[in-house]
Scaffold this motif. Structure first.
Motif, short mmCIF file in Angstrom:
data_model
loop_
_atom_site.label_atom_id
_atom_site.label_comp_id
_atom_site.label_asym_id
_atom_site.label_seq_id
_atom_site.Cartn_x
_atom_site.Cartn_y
_atom_site.Cartn_z
N UNK A 119 -4.65 1.50 0.47
CA UNK A 119 -3.81 1.78 1.64
C UNK A 119 -3.52 3.28 1.76
N UNK A 120 -3.29 3.93 0.63
CA UNK A 120 -3.07 5.39 0.66
C UNK A 120 -4.32 6.10 1.15
N UNK A 121 -5.48 5.69 0.64
CA UNK A 121 -6.74 6.32 1.05
C UNK A 121 -7.03 6.11 2.53
N UNK A 122 -6.54 5.01 3.08
CA UNK A 122 -6.72 4.73 4.52
C UNK A 122 -5.58 5.33 5.35
N UNK A 123 -4.69 6.09 4.70
CA UNK A 123 -3.55 6.73 5.37
C UNK A 123 -2.62 5.72 6.04
N UNK A 124 -2.41 4.60 5.36
CA UNK A 124 -1.54 3.54 5.88
C UNK A 124 -0.16 3.58 5.24
N UNK A 125 -0.04 4.31 4.14
CA UNK A 125 1.22 4.38 3.41
C UNK A 125 1.35 5.79 2.83
N UNK A 126 2.57 6.19 2.63
CA UNK A 126 2.83 7.51 2.05
C UNK A 126 2.10 7.66 0.72
N UNK A 127 1.58 8.85 0.49
CA UNK A 127 0.81 9.13 -0.74
C UNK A 127 1.70 9.14 -1.98
N UNK A 128 3.00 9.38 -1.81
CA UNK A 128 3.88 9.52 -2.97
C UNK A 128 4.54 8.22 -3.41
N UNK A 129 4.22 7.10 -2.78
CA UNK A 129 4.83 5.82 -3.12
C UNK A 129 4.09 5.20 -4.31
N UNK A 130 4.85 4.80 -5.33
CA UNK A 130 4.27 4.12 -6.50
C UNK A 130 4.45 2.62 -6.35
N UNK A 131 3.78 1.86 -7.22
CA UNK A 131 3.89 0.39 -7.16
C UNK A 131 5.34 -0.05 -7.39
N UNK A 132 5.98 0.57 -8.38
CA UNK A 132 7.36 0.16 -8.68
C UNK A 132 8.28 0.50 -7.51
N UNK A 133 8.04 1.62 -6.85
CA UNK A 133 8.85 1.97 -5.68
C UNK A 133 8.60 0.99 -4.54
N UNK A 134 7.35 0.57 -4.38
CA UNK A 134 7.04 -0.41 -3.34
C UNK A 134 7.77 -1.72 -3.61
N UNK A 135 7.68 -2.21 -4.84
CA UNK A 135 8.35 -3.48 -5.17
C UNK A 135 9.87 -3.33 -5.05
N UNK A 136 10.40 -2.19 -5.50
CA UNK A 136 11.84 -1.96 -5.39
C UNK A 136 12.27 -1.90 -3.93
N UNK A 137 11.44 -1.29 -3.08
CA UNK A 137 11.74 -1.22 -1.64
C UNK A 137 11.73 -2.62 -1.04
N UNK A 138 10.70 -3.40 -1.37
CA UNK A 138 10.62 -4.78 -0.87
C UNK A 138 11.84 -5.57 -1.38
N UNK A 166 -3.36 -5.62 -9.32
CA UNK A 166 -3.84 -5.92 -7.97
C UNK A 166 -3.05 -5.14 -6.93
N UNK A 167 -1.74 -5.07 -7.11
CA UNK A 167 -0.90 -4.33 -6.18
C UNK A 167 -1.24 -2.84 -6.24
N UNK A 168 -1.47 -2.32 -7.44
CA UNK A 168 -1.85 -0.92 -7.61
C UNK A 168 -3.14 -0.63 -6.82
N UNK A 169 -4.13 -1.51 -6.95
CA UNK A 169 -5.39 -1.33 -6.23
C UNK A 169 -5.19 -1.37 -4.73
N UNK A 170 -4.39 -2.32 -4.25
CA UNK A 170 -4.13 -2.42 -2.81
C UNK A 170 -3.41 -1.17 -2.31
N UNK A 171 -2.44 -0.71 -3.08
CA UNK A 171 -1.69 0.49 -2.69
C UNK A 171 -2.60 1.71 -2.64
N UNK A 172 -3.48 1.86 -3.62
CA UNK A 172 -4.42 2.99 -3.61
C UNK A 172 -5.32 2.94 -2.37
#
Length: 189
Positions: free
Chosen positions: A133-152, A125-131
């Motif tokens: 968000x990337x397509x809507x140019x809301x988040x960097x294109x190079x951020x992965x799910x694990x990087x997002x969770x690690x950042x949070x 689900x997080x992967x789908x949301x991140x994709x």
């Protein structure tokens, strides 16, 4: 399960989650019982031991991530770009940094199939949301799910008391800096 028994169980899980994040998963079971307004016998009737309680808190946390991510997928799919910021805010409120540190030390070496299943669902689900968000140019294109969770997780790790006391609002400022870092980078000519 009766509604009053379900409420007690939910209160135990809520209190355990908060106390685990604040004090670590080794906190006394009596303290969890007291914070949830039940006796120690009631706590143990609901959760056979600390490991059972840790597993349920972990499942609840992963379930909350899955639900928040699914909601973001739906809203982003409908063109609601605010859904990304709502998802980030929800993930920050989960206090993942403090919880993952506390729970990670208590989970058994072999993680239960229940946790693995919910973890996979939350990740998808997080992967789908991140994709989206990337397509809507809301988040960097190079951020992965694990990087997002690690950042949070990094955003929500407890700060040393000296830092928190010396600059009120420091936690919120760190969260904002890291959220800004997730945004697409603008290029300057």
């Amino acid at each position: 399960m009766r509604s009053d028994a379900l409420r007690r169980r939910e209160n135990i899980l809520r209190a355990a989650r908060e106390l685990f994040a604040e004090h670590g998963a080794q906190i006394a079971m009596e303290t969890i019982a007291e914070a949830s307004g039940v006796g120690i016998g009631t706590l143990y009737r609901n959760f056979a031991d600390r490991n059972a309680l840790v597993e349920e808190v972990t499942l609840g946390t992963l379930g909350d991530i899955r639900i928040a991510s699914q909601s973001a997928v739906q809203r982003l799919g409908d063109g609601d770009t605010d859904a990304w910021e709502v998802l980030l805010g929800t993930l920050v409120q989960q206090n993942l940094g403090a919880l993952s540190e506390a729970l990670g030390l208590q989970l058994p070496r072999k993680i239960s199939p229940r946790i693995l299943e919910v973890q996979a669902e939350a990740g998808q689900s997080l992967h789908s949301a991140l994709d989206l968000a990337k397509n809507a140019n809301l988040v960097r294109k190079d951020v992965t799910e694990i990087e997002l969770i690690a950042t949070i997780g990094a955003m929500t790790r407890p700060l040393p008391r000296a830092f928190s006391k010396s600059q009120p609002g420091l936690e919120d400022r760190i969260v904002q800096i890291m959220r800004d870092g997730l945004r697409p980078q603008t290029t300057q000519d």
